[in-house]
Write an enzyme that holds these catalytic residues in place. Structure first.
Site, PDB file in Angstrom:
ATOM      1  N   GLY A 113       9.575  43.623  87.773  1.00  0.00           N
ATOM      2  CA  GLY A 113       8.707  43.742  86.609  1.00  0.00           C
ATOM      3  C   GLY A 113       9.152  43.037  85.356  1.00  0.00           C
ATOM      4  O   GLY A 113       8.403  42.990  84.370  1.00  0.00           O
ATOM      5  N   PRO A 121      14.006  40.823  91.166  1.00  0.00           N
ATOM      6  CA  PRO A 121      13.779  39.963  90.005  1.00  0.00           C
ATOM      7  C   PRO A 121      12.524  39.107  90.100  1.00  0.00           C
ATOM      8  O   PRO A 121      11.931  38.764  89.084  1.00  0.00           O
ATOM      9  CB  PRO A 121      15.042  39.106  89.935  1.00  0.00           C
ATOM     10  CG  PRO A 121      15.577  39.118  91.325  1.00  0.00           C
ATOM     11  CD  PRO A 121      15.241  40.450  91.895  1.00  0.00           C
ATOM     12  N   GLY A 122      12.131  38.732  91.329  1.00  0.00           N
ATOM     13  CA  GLY A 122      10.863  38.054  91.562  1.00  0.00           C
ATOM     14  C   GLY A 122      10.462  37.038  90.519  1.00  0.00           C
ATOM     15  O   GLY A 122      11.093  35.998  90.328  1.00  0.00           O
ATOM     16  N   ARG A 123       9.382  37.373  89.798  1.00  0.00           N
ATOM     17  CA  ARG A 123       8.791  36.464  88.816  1.00  0.00           C
ATOM     18  C   ARG A 123       9.825  35.926  87.818  1.00  0.00           C
ATOM     19  O   ARG A 123       9.789  34.757  87.435  1.00  0.00           O
ATOM     20  CB  ARG A 123       7.696  37.224  88.061  1.00  0.00           C
ATOM     21  CG  ARG A 123       6.959  36.389  87.040  1.00  0.00           C
ATOM     22  CD  ARG A 123       6.262  37.260  85.992  1.00  0.00           C
ATOM     23  NE  ARG A 123       5.532  38.391  86.547  1.00  0.00           N
ATOM     24  CZ  ARG A 123       4.213  38.474  86.626  1.00  0.00           C
ATOM     25  NH1 ARG A 123       3.462  37.471  86.204  1.00  0.00           N
ATOM     26  NH2 ARG A 123       3.641  39.552  87.108  1.00  0.00           N
ATOM     27  N   ARG A 164      -5.378  33.627  89.025  1.00  0.00           N
ATOM     28  CA  ARG A 164      -4.929  34.677  88.118  1.00  0.00           C
ATOM     29  C   ARG A 164      -5.793  34.793  86.854  1.00  0.00           C
ATOM     30  O   ARG A 164      -6.024  35.899  86.362  1.00  0.00           O
ATOM     31  CB  ARG A 164      -3.452  34.470  87.725  1.00  0.00           C
ATOM     32  CG  ARG A 164      -2.495  34.675  88.885  1.00  0.00           C
ATOM     33  CD  ARG A 164      -1.035  34.568  88.466  1.00  0.00           C
ATOM     34  NE  ARG A 164      -0.635  35.671  87.610  1.00  0.00           N
ATOM     35  CZ  ARG A 164      -0.240  35.538  86.356  1.00  0.00           C
ATOM     36  NH1 ARG A 164      -0.202  34.339  85.779  1.00  0.00           N
ATOM     37  NH2 ARG A 164       0.122  36.578  85.656  1.00  0.00           N
ATOM     38  N   TYR A 179      -7.631  38.332  86.044  1.00  0.00           N
ATOM     39  CA  TYR A 179      -7.317  39.179  84.896  1.00  0.00           C
ATOM     40  C   TYR A 179      -6.900  38.392  83.652  1.00  0.00           C
ATOM     41  O   TYR A 179      -6.072  38.826  82.874  1.00  0.00           O
ATOM     42  CB  TYR A 179      -6.248  40.235  85.241  1.00  0.00           C
ATOM     43  CG  TYR A 179      -5.098  39.777  86.110  1.00  0.00           C
ATOM     44  CD1 TYR A 179      -4.017  39.095  85.591  1.00  0.00           C
ATOM     45  CD2 TYR A 179      -5.093  40.057  87.472  1.00  0.00           C
ATOM     46  CE1 TYR A 179      -2.957  38.698  86.383  1.00  0.00           C
ATOM     47  CE2 TYR A 179      -4.033  39.677  88.284  1.00  0.00           C
ATOM     48  CZ  TYR A 179      -2.968  38.997  87.726  1.00  0.00           C
ATOM     49  OH  TYR A 179      -1.919  38.596  88.530  1.00  0.00           O
ATOM     50  N   CYS A 187     -17.525  26.328  92.823  1.00  0.00           N
ATOM     51  CA  CYS A 187     -18.887  26.654  92.413  1.00  0.00           C
ATOM     52  C   CYS A 187     -18.954  28.085  91.886  1.00  0.00           C
ATOM     53  O   CYS A 187     -19.658  28.945  92.430  1.00  0.00           O
ATOM     54  CB  CYS A 187     -19.839  26.464  93.586  1.00  0.00           C
ATOM     55  SG  CYS A 187     -19.949  24.756  94.140  1.00  0.00           S
ATOM     56  N   TYR A 200       3.202  34.012  91.852  1.00  0.00           N
ATOM     57  CA  TYR A 200       1.840  34.521  91.958  1.00  0.00           C
ATOM     58  C   TYR A 200       0.793  33.431  91.740  1.00  0.00           C
ATOM     59  O   TYR A 200      -0.214  33.643  91.084  1.00  0.00           O
ATOM     60  CB  TYR A 200       1.618  35.676  90.971  1.00  0.00           C
ATOM     61  CG  TYR A 200       2.607  36.789  91.157  1.00  0.00           C
ATOM     62  CD1 TYR A 200       2.574  37.562  92.307  1.00  0.00           C
ATOM     63  CD2 TYR A 200       3.590  37.045  90.219  1.00  0.00           C
ATOM     64  CE1 TYR A 200       3.504  38.581  92.504  1.00  0.00           C
ATOM     65  CE2 TYR A 200       4.525  38.057  90.411  1.00  0.00           C
ATOM     66  CZ  TYR A 200       4.468  38.812  91.560  1.00  0.00           C
ATOM     67  OH  TYR A 200       5.385  39.818  91.755  1.00  0.00           O
TER      68      TYR A 200
END
Length: 364
Positions: A181, A224-226, A263, A267, A294, A323
């Site tokens: 996160g 840790p990811g992102r 993405r 959101y 389209c 992502y």
């Protein structure tokens, strides 16, 4: 993104792999990643994928519910395995990011809530399961966390829960997975996160809390990811058209869009973009960067300050290492782009461009 090259890097760096599908586990296997360093997370795991992960020798499962625990227990028994698991609980925390990426509140599809008593029921069942070895607990409160406070709050709630489990059920957890996160700045207005300072603060807080509870300090996992891959990625597009609507807005249309990065459509995620071949010029043209699909919602961003664009220019969207490609699709039957890694000025192709033959390879 999940590809063989990424798992090879993870193996070289000695870090574990957090997977959420049979496809990701298969990709890790194809790259020679050690199965004992794989944790199979995610909710609503189908039986076929549970069985695949058990047979593959996945070192840990993240268990999301009582029903899932029963399926894993049965599958492990049928395959002569005592499966190590982390039980996922929701601590009931709002990390004050935004709803699309909040995953730790009571009203959440992930895990079992502490406040409702369902988390304790999950622990009780896990400890009683013949083919399950409960290794510890997992939580994940959300994404784009900018400081240590939400994670410290998670530590407090999780350790209080772990202490209650110890007192009531006699089980002392050896692992506490705090999830991921930690955020990244996508635009100049967003502050950078001092990851080392956040981890140090959370670690010191956990140590003090364990001492106060007289609880043996667990091994702490983080995802840790992102925070370690997002800024490493850049998506390149070729400008196909420029449209100026008087008294309205300017559009820059490119040869990609929501097929390779949904993405913003999902959101309204914000990005920084520039015209790569004119990067030294002033970014004084606010534009809507739009894709080729389209769909009127096929946008990469609105009111984005960029250099003046012309057909044939290269538009670069920054901080797209997380992502993006992993969410890509073949909407409108558009082939997915290639992935190129660059190190010390040397480039190498790690995912080839999809072909038209690839698009019909599953058709009968």
């Amino acid at each position: 993104m999940s590809c063989k090259a990424m798992y090879r890097i993870a193996k070289e760096e000695g870090i574990g792999a957090d997977t959420v599908s049979m496809g990701e586990i298969y990709t890790a296997q194809a790259a020679g990643f050690p199965p004992e360093d794989i944790c199979f997370h995610g909710c609503a795991k189908p039986w076929a994928e549970i069985e695949y992960a058990v047979k593959a020798g996945a070192g840990l499962f993240g268990v999301d519910s009582l029903e899932e625990l029963a399926r894993i227990d049965r599958c492990a028994g049928e395959n002569g395995v005592r499966q190590r698991v982390l039980l996922r609980v929701t601590p009931g925390i709002d990390p004050h990011t935004f709803s699309a990426v909040d995953t730790g509140q009571v009203d959440c599809k992930f895990g079992e809530a502490i406040q409702t008593g369902q988390a304790l029921a999950l622990v009780r069942r896990g400890l009683a399961s013949r083919n399950i070895q409960v290794a510890g607990f997992h939580c994940h409160i959300g994404s784009q966390i900018g400081g240590p406070e939400p994670l410290m709050q998670a530590v407090d709630i999780m350790l209080d829960f772990m202490d209650a489990v110890r007192r009531e059920l006699g089980y002392t957890a050896g692992i506490l997975d705090l999830g991921g996160g930690l955020g990244v700045p996508y635009t100049a207005e967003e502050p950078a996160v001092d990851y080392a300072a956040v981890i140090r603060s959370v670690g010191e807080h956990l140590t003090c809390r364990c001492q106060a509870l007289d609880y043996p300090p667990p091994a702490v996992f983080m995802e840790p990811g992102r925070s370690i891959v997002a800024a490493a990625g850049v998506t390149l597009y070729t400008v196909q058209d420029v449209k100026s609507i008087p008294d309205c807005r300017d559009y820059v249309l490119v040869d990609g869009g929501m097929t390779d990065n949904p993405r913003y459509a999902l959101y309204q995620a914000r990005y920084t973009a520039l015209i790569a071949n004119r990067a030294g010029e002033p970014a004084d043209c606010p534009v809507t960067l739009a894709g080729r699909c389209c769909e009127s919602g096929d946008l990469i961003g609105e009111n984005m300050p960029m250099q003046r664009a012309a057909v044939g220019d290269i538009a670069a969207v920054l901080v797209t290492g997380a992502y993006n490609y992993s969410m890509a699709s073949n909407y409108n039957r558009i082939p997915r782009p290639p992935v190129v890694m660059v190190r010390n000025g040397e480039d190498r192709l790690v995912v080839r461009r999809e072909t038209l033959e690839d698009l019909v390879s599953c058709d009968i």
